[in-house]
Design a protein around this motif. Sequence first.
Motif, PDB file in Angstrom:
ATOM      1  N   ARG A 167       0.861  -1.172   0.000  1.00 49.02           N
ATOM      2  CA  ARG A 167       0.000   0.000   0.000  1.00 49.02           C
ATOM      3  C   ARG A 167       0.899   1.224   0.000  1.00 49.02           C
ATOM      4  O   ARG A 167       2.060   1.157   0.418  1.00 49.02           O
ATOM      5  CB  ARG A 167      -0.957   0.006   1.199  1.00 49.02           C
ATOM      6  N   TYR A 168       0.363   2.333  -0.474  1.00 48.20           N
ATOM      7  CA  TYR A 168       1.128   3.560  -0.630  1.00 48.20           C
ATOM      8  C   TYR A 168       0.444   4.698   0.111  1.00 48.20           C
ATOM      9  O   TYR A 168      -0.766   4.670   0.337  1.00 48.20           O
ATOM     10  CB  TYR A 168       1.228   3.952  -2.111  1.00 48.20           C
ATOM     11  N   ARG A 169       1.236   5.702   0.441  1.00 46.61           N
ATOM     12  CA  ARG A 169       0.691   6.951   0.945  1.00 46.61           C
ATOM     13  C   ARG A 169       1.580   8.080   0.444  1.00 46.61           C
ATOM     14  O   ARG A 169       2.759   7.885   0.150  1.00 46.61           O
ATOM     15  CB  ARG A 169       0.614   6.968   2.469  1.00 46.61           C
ATOM     16  N   THR A 170       0.991   9.255   0.341  1.00 47.57           N
ATOM     17  CA  THR A 170       1.780  10.413  -0.060  1.00 47.57           C
ATOM     18  C   THR A 170       2.550  10.930   1.139  1.00 47.57           C
ATOM     19  O   THR A 170       2.173  10.685   2.284  1.00 47.57           O
ATOM     20  CB  THR A 170       0.885  11.532  -0.631  1.00 47.57           C
ATOM     21  N   CYS A 171       3.612  11.645   0.874  1.00 48.69           N
ATOM     22  CA  CYS A 171       4.443  12.189   1.943  1.00 48.69           C
ATOM     23  C   CYS A 171       5.218  13.387   1.404  1.00 48.69           C
ATOM     24  O   CYS A 171       5.261  13.604   0.190  1.00 48.69           O
ATOM     25  CB  CYS A 171       5.401  11.118   2.480  1.00 48.69           C
ATOM     26  N   GLU A 226      16.786   6.128 -22.928  1.00 45.85           N
ATOM     27  CA  GLU A 226      16.071   5.743 -21.708  1.00 45.85           C
ATOM     28  C   GLU A 226      17.121   5.225 -20.739  1.00 45.85           C
ATOM     29  O   GLU A 226      17.658   4.135 -20.921  1.00 45.85           O
ATOM     30  CB  GLU A 226      15.028   4.670 -21.993  1.00 45.85           C
ATOM     31  N   LEU A 227      17.422   6.011 -19.717  1.00 41.76           N
ATOM     32  CA  LEU A 227      18.465   5.647 -18.770  1.00 41.76           C
ATOM     33  C   LEU A 227      17.935   4.759 -17.641  1.00 41.76           C
ATOM     34  O   LEU A 227      18.727   4.145 -16.929  1.00 41.76           O
ATOM     35  CB  LEU A 227      19.116   6.905 -18.192  1.00 41.76           C
ATOM     36  N   ALA A 228      16.611   4.696 -17.483  1.00 37.45           N
ATOM     37  CA  ALA A 228      15.996   3.807 -16.489  1.00 37.45           C
ATOM     38  C   ALA A 228      14.567   3.511 -16.946  1.00 37.45           C
ATOM     39  O   ALA A 228      13.907   4.386 -17.500  1.00 37.45           O
ATOM     40  CB  ALA A 228      16.000   4.445 -15.110  1.00 37.45           C
ATOM     41  N   PRO A 229      14.103   2.284 -16.720  1.00 38.75           N
ATOM     42  CA  PRO A 229      12.737   1.941 -17.152  1.00 38.75           C
ATOM     43  C   PRO A 229      11.662   2.692 -16.369  1.00 38.75           C
ATOM     44  O   PRO A 229      10.552   2.857 -16.862  1.00 38.75           O
ATOM     45  CB  PRO A 229      12.632   0.437 -16.905  1.00 38.75           C
ATOM     46  N   LYS A 230      12.016   3.165 -15.153  1.00 42.88           N
ATOM     47  CA  LYS A 230      11.048   3.968 -14.411  1.00 42.88           C
ATOM     48  C   LYS A 230      11.764   5.016 -13.582  1.00 42.88           C
ATOM     49  O   LYS A 230      12.880   4.800 -13.105  1.00 42.88           O
ATOM     50  CB  LYS A 230      10.147   3.097 -13.538  1.00 42.88           C
ATOM     51  N   VAL A 231      11.110   6.160 -13.453  1.00 46.03           N
ATOM     52  CA  VAL A 231      11.635   7.242 -12.622  1.00 46.03           C
ATOM     53  C   VAL A 231      11.377   6.900 -11.157  1.00 46.03           C
ATOM     54  O   VAL A 231      10.639   5.961 -10.850  1.00 46.03           O
ATOM     55  CB  VAL A 231      10.959   8.590 -12.975  1.00 46.03           C
ATOM     56  N   LEU A 232      11.975   7.660 -10.264  1.00 46.01           N
ATOM     57  CA  LEU A 232      11.750   7.455  -8.838  1.00 46.01           C
ATOM     58  C   LEU A 232      10.313   7.832  -8.470  1.00 46.01           C
ATOM     59  O   LEU A 232       9.736   8.751  -9.058  1.00 46.01           O
ATOM     60  CB  LEU A 232      12.728   8.296  -8.020  1.00 46.01           C
ATOM     61  N   ASP A 233       9.750   7.103  -7.516  1.00 54.10           N
ATOM     62  CA  ASP A 233       8.396   7.407  -7.054  1.00 54.10           C
ATOM     63  C   ASP A 233       8.314   8.867  -6.625  1.00 54.10           C
ATOM     64  O   ASP A 233       9.204   9.390  -5.965  1.00 54.10           O
ATOM     65  CB  ASP A 233       8.013   6.520  -5.873  1.00 54.10           C
ATOM     66  N   GLY A 234       7.217   9.504  -7.014  1.00 56.18           N
ATOM     67  CA  GLY A 234       7.011  10.909  -6.670  1.00 56.18           C
ATOM     68  C   GLY A 234       7.359  11.847  -7.807  1.00 56.18           C
ATOM     69  O   GLY A 234       7.057  13.042  -7.731  1.00 56.18           O
ATOM     70  N   THR A 235       7.977  11.333  -8.875  1.00 54.33           N
ATOM     71  CA  THR A 235       8.274  12.168 -10.040  1.00 54.33           C
ATOM     72  C   THR A 235       6.957  12.476 -10.744  1.00 54.33           C
ATOM     73  O   THR A 235       6.122  11.595 -10.932  1.00 54.33           O
ATOM     74  CB  THR A 235       9.212  11.427 -11.018  1.00 54.33           C
ATOM     75  N   ARG A 236       6.774  13.724 -11.126  1.00 58.32           N
ATOM     76  CA  ARG A 236       5.566  14.106 -11.855  1.00 58.32           C
ATOM     77  C   ARG A 236       5.574  13.453 -13.236  1.00 58.32           C
ATOM     78  O   ARG A 236       6.606  13.388 -13.894  1.00 58.32           O
ATOM     79  CB  ARG A 236       5.467  15.619 -12.012  1.00 58.32           C
ATOM     80  N   CYS A 237       4.404  12.972 -13.656  1.00 54.54           N
ATOM     81  CA  CYS A 237       4.278  12.353 -14.986  1.00 54.54           C
ATOM     82  C   CYS A 237       4.512  13.391 -16.081  1.00 54.54           C
ATOM     83  O   CYS A 237       5.163  13.100 -17.083  1.00 54.54           O
ATOM     84  CB  CYS A 237       2.889  11.745 -15.163  1.00 54.54           C
ATOM     85  N   TYR A 238       3.949  14.561 -15.880  1.00 57.04           N
ATOM     86  CA  TYR A 238       4.037  15.648 -16.855  1.00 57.04           C
ATOM     87  C   TYR A 238       4.396  16.930 -16.106  1.00 57.04           C
ATOM     88  O   TYR A 238       4.002  17.107 -14.952  1.00 57.04           O
ATOM     89  CB  TYR A 238       2.704  15.820 -17.592  1.00 57.04           C
ATOM     90  N   THR A 239       5.103  17.829 -16.755  1.00 55.72           N
ATOM     91  CA  THR A 239       5.623  19.010 -16.075  1.00 55.72           C
ATOM     92  C   THR A 239       4.534  19.897 -15.474  1.00 55.72           C
ATOM     93  O   THR A 239       4.715  20.440 -14.406  1.00 55.72           O
ATOM     94  CB  THR A 239       6.501  19.858 -17.020  1.00 55.72           C
ATOM     95  N   GLU A 240       3.421  20.063 -16.125  1.00 57.72           N
ATOM     96  CA  GLU A 240       2.368  20.951 -15.631  1.00 57.72           C
ATOM     97  C   GLU A 240       1.204  20.164 -15.053  1.00 57.72           C
ATOM     98  O   GLU A 240       0.046  20.506 -15.266  1.00 57.72           O
ATOM     99  CB  GLU A 240       1.887  21.870 -16.763  1.00 57.72           C
ATOM    100  N   ILE A 257       4.257   6.239  -9.668  1.00 57.71           N
ATOM    101  CA  ILE A 257       4.420   5.315  -8.549  1.00 57.71           C
ATOM    102  C   ILE A 257       4.667   3.938  -9.144  1.00 57.71           C
ATOM    103  O   ILE A 257       3.868   3.458  -9.948  1.00 57.71           O
ATOM    104  CB  ILE A 257       3.156   5.256  -7.653  1.00 57.71           C
ATOM    105  N   SER A 258       5.768   3.324  -8.799  1.00 56.72           N
ATOM    106  CA  SER A 258       6.135   1.996  -9.316  1.00 56.72           C
ATOM    107  C   SER A 258       6.086   1.945 -10.840  1.00 56.72           C
ATOM    108  O   SER A 258       5.651   0.966 -11.433  1.00 56.72           O
ATOM    109  CB  SER A 258       5.218   0.916  -8.737  1.00 56.72           C
ATOM    110  N   GLY A 259       6.508   3.025 -11.478  1.00 52.59           N
ATOM    111  CA  GLY A 259       6.583   3.059 -12.933  1.00 52.59           C
ATOM    112  C   GLY A 259       5.278   3.328 -13.645  1.00 52.59           C
ATOM    113  O   GLY A 259       5.230   3.299 -14.873  1.00 52.59           O
ATOM    114  N   LEU A 260       4.203   3.597 -12.900  1.00 56.97           N
ATOM    115  CA  LEU A 260       2.898   3.880 -13.514  1.00 56.97           C
ATOM    116  C   LEU A 260       2.445   5.278 -13.130  1.00 56.97           C
ATOM    117  O   LEU A 260       2.598   5.698 -11.980  1.00 56.97           O
ATOM    118  CB  LEU A 260       1.850   2.869 -13.041  1.00 56.97           C
ATOM    119  N   CYS A 261       1.860   5.973 -14.097  1.00 56.68           N
ATOM    120  CA  CYS A 261       1.350   7.308 -13.848  1.00 56.68           C
ATOM    121  C   CYS A 261       0.009   7.192 -13.142  1.00 56.68           C
ATOM    122  O   CYS A 261      -0.925   6.604 -13.673  1.00 56.68           O
ATOM    123  CB  CYS A 261       1.199   8.062 -15.171  1.00 56.68           C
ATOM    124  N   GLN A 262      -0.046   7.734 -11.939  1.00 58.12           N
ATOM    125  CA  GLN A 262      -1.290   7.732 -11.168  1.00 58.12           C
ATOM    126  C   GLN A 262      -1.899   9.117 -11.269  1.00 58.12           C
ATOM    127  O   GLN A 262      -1.282  10.093 -10.861  1.00 58.12           O
ATOM    128  CB  GLN A 262      -1.012   7.367  -9.707  1.00 58.12           C
TER     129      GLN A 262
END
Length: 182
Positions: free
Chosen positions: A72-76, A133-147, A153-158
Amino acid sequence: MECCRRATPGTPFLLLAFLLLSSRTARSEEDRDGLWDAWGPWSECSRTCGGGASYSLRRCLSSKSCEGRNIRYRTCSNVDCPPEAGDFRAQQCSAHNDVKYHGQFYEWLPVSNDPDNPCSLKCQAKGTALVVELAPKVLDGTRCYTESLDMCISGLCQVSASFFAFYFSGGIYVNSLCSPAI
């Protein structure tokens, strides 16, 4: 779904009620069958500012499979970053500056807003057309799109509607009304 597009003034309270009720029901059913171990401690937040994610794991105690999720996940760290902190995706690209790519060092810049895979780490070598592509997924918490408030989260855009539910359920990801479960 309409809930993903527009929230009416009463929506936060309806979401809160739904999430609390569904959370209680799910917990009592899980407790009754006793197939799951207790939830483990929360991990460190993936970011110190700008919104990140933390996770908790549990173990299936059955020799068969257990119903439900083991994570399970939570924001922080939902506080703004200071301006000097820079872009989180750019930080991840620049971490590869001291690693040779095809025998050469590059200064890597972020490639943002990829419609096909917004949660992969694609970077461009400064001053060239080389995009990698330097990594298949960014670190959790990275914005999917700039704006956008949408978060990887875990490589999926939530979508932010899911995280809207985070805030109104005490910051714990219980269920999602508008996007697949994480």
